[in-house]
Design an enzyme around this catalytic site. Structure first.
Site, short mmCIF file in Angstrom:
data_model
loop_
_atom_site.label_atom_id
_atom_site.label_comp_id
_atom_site.label_asym_id
_atom_site.label_seq_id
_atom_site.Cartn_x
_atom_site.Cartn_y
_atom_site.Cartn_z
N THR A 163 -60.36 -52.74 -56.73
CA THR A 163 -60.64 -54.17 -56.63
C THR A 163 -59.43 -54.96 -57.14
OG1 THR A 163 -63.00 -53.86 -56.85
CG2 THR A 163 -62.12 -55.95 -57.68
N ARG A 191 -75.46 -54.16 -50.28
CA ARG A 191 -75.16 -54.27 -51.71
C ARG A 191 -74.04 -55.29 -51.95
NH1 ARG A 191 -70.37 -53.25 -55.15
NH2 ARG A 191 -71.11 -52.50 -57.14
N GLY A 193 -71.59 -56.72 -55.07
CA GLY A 193 -71.14 -56.36 -56.42
C GLY A 193 -70.96 -57.58 -57.31
N ASP A 194 -70.26 -57.38 -58.40
CA ASP A 194 -70.05 -58.46 -59.37
C ASP A 194 -68.96 -59.44 -58.94
OD1 ASP A 194 -68.28 -56.21 -59.69
OD2 ASP A 194 -67.52 -57.17 -61.51
N THR A 213 -63.19 -55.91 -63.00
CA THR A 213 -63.21 -54.77 -62.08
C THR A 213 -63.93 -53.61 -62.76
OG1 THR A 213 -61.86 -53.07 -61.04
CG2 THR A 213 -60.83 -54.27 -62.86
N GLY A 214 -64.63 -52.83 -61.97
CA GLY A 214 -65.35 -51.70 -62.56
C GLY A 214 -66.72 -51.56 -61.93
N GLY A 216 -69.76 -52.56 -60.86
CA GLY A 216 -70.24 -53.92 -60.70
C GLY A 216 -71.62 -54.19 -61.25
#
Ligand code: ASP
Length: 291
Positions: A163, A191, A193-194, A213-214, A216
């Site tokens: 990301t 889906r 994500g964050d 990042t990571g 989410g």
């Protein structure tokens, strides 16, 4: 007033040693591109979008070209931009193959509505002058190999790769943040994500700008970026606040990752709970990168 500063990341995870130089170079090129916008008189929003666009165009990162794929092999892109000065923000989620999702989010930002997702978001993008590209333009051989490993062998799809995001403080002291991603490899279609969620993976106000990042879901459940901004507003030291929150996301919400943080009166801070997170900073006098 502190000097204008821009900080980018190329995703948290575990970047293999042989790819680390390319990740740092990619981040440095993006930071440079954002810096040039600032030198030309552009503001923080314009700078973060320019930097993220460069990262989206670079196939080694999981955003735009080089994006991860859904379980059924589709492209589903998430992006967001927030201006810390006007407090306008926009997120685009779950859209198909558009070359630069961050530009779609930037276009949406002045509007009242904050989040558009799925096919209707694509219709909105089309109506506002963005053309989808053939899926093949975004999907690389390397991504296809990882995707096959995930769907056929149950591989973990190491989300490094990664990301992308940028945060900036411009010459007027205004802050902005932007994030873009293909999401987690092999994710369920639909889906989100964050990254496109304001207050989860992306946030900016008059005190700070953050791009995460990571994993989410953990960043969403912990309201990561919003909590960080609150801690900074309450007077917690930025580095301590970021470190404490990343550890909380890891230990309480069971997700690792990282983030870049810039405050209105401090140095750029990249931190992660993963093995690596590539990053680069731009100031008028130098570009630095790290991992
Ligand atoms: N945070 C992104 C997501 O969950 C993935 C990543 O940062 O690698 O969609």
């Amino acid at each position: 007033m502190l000097e204008p500063t821009l900080l980018v990341h190329g995703g948290a995870g575990s970047i293999p040693l042989e790819s680390q130089a390319a990740h740092q170079q990619g981040c440095a090129a993006a930071a440079q591109a954002g810096g040039e916008i600032l030198l030309a008189g552009g503001n923080a929003v314009e700078a973060v979008c320019a930097a993220v666009e460069v990262l989206e165009d670079n196939p080694i990162f999981n955003a735009g070209r080089g994006c991860a794929l859904t379980l059924d092999g589709g492209v589903s892109l998430d992006s967001a931009v927030m201006c810390g000065y006007t407090l306008q923000a926009a997120g685009i989620g779950g859209i198909g193959p558009f070359k630069n999702p961050v530009r779609i989010a930037q276009k949406l930002m002045p509007k009242k509505e904050v989040l558009l997702v799925g096919p209707q978001a694509e219709v909105w993008a089309l109506r506002h002058g963005f053309e989808p590209v053939p899926k093949e333009d975004l999907v690389t051989e390397k991504v296809l190999a990882v995707w096959r490993d995930v769907v056929e062998n149950g591989g973990t799809g190491n989300f490094a790769g990664g990301t992308v995001g940028a945060v900036c403080r411009d010459a007027a002291g205004h802050m902005a943040a932007a994030t873009s991603t293909g999401g987690t490899m092999g994710k369920t279609p639909g889906r989100i994500g964050d990254s496109p969620l304001i207050g989860a993976g992306t946030f900016a106000d008059e005190k700070c700008a953050v791009s995460a990042t990571g994993e989410g879901e953990s960043f969403i459940r912990s309201v990561f970026a919003g909590q960080l901004a609150c801690a900074i507003r309450d007077g917690v030291g930025p580095k301590e606040a970021l470190q404490a929150l990343l550890i909380r996301v890891r230990d309480v919400y069971h997700g690792v990752g990282g983030a870049i943080l810039l405050t209105v009166d401090g140095p750029p801070i990249p931190l992660c709970t993963t093995e690596t997170m590539s990053w680069a900073t731009w100031t008028p006098t130098e570009v630095r990168s790290g991992i």
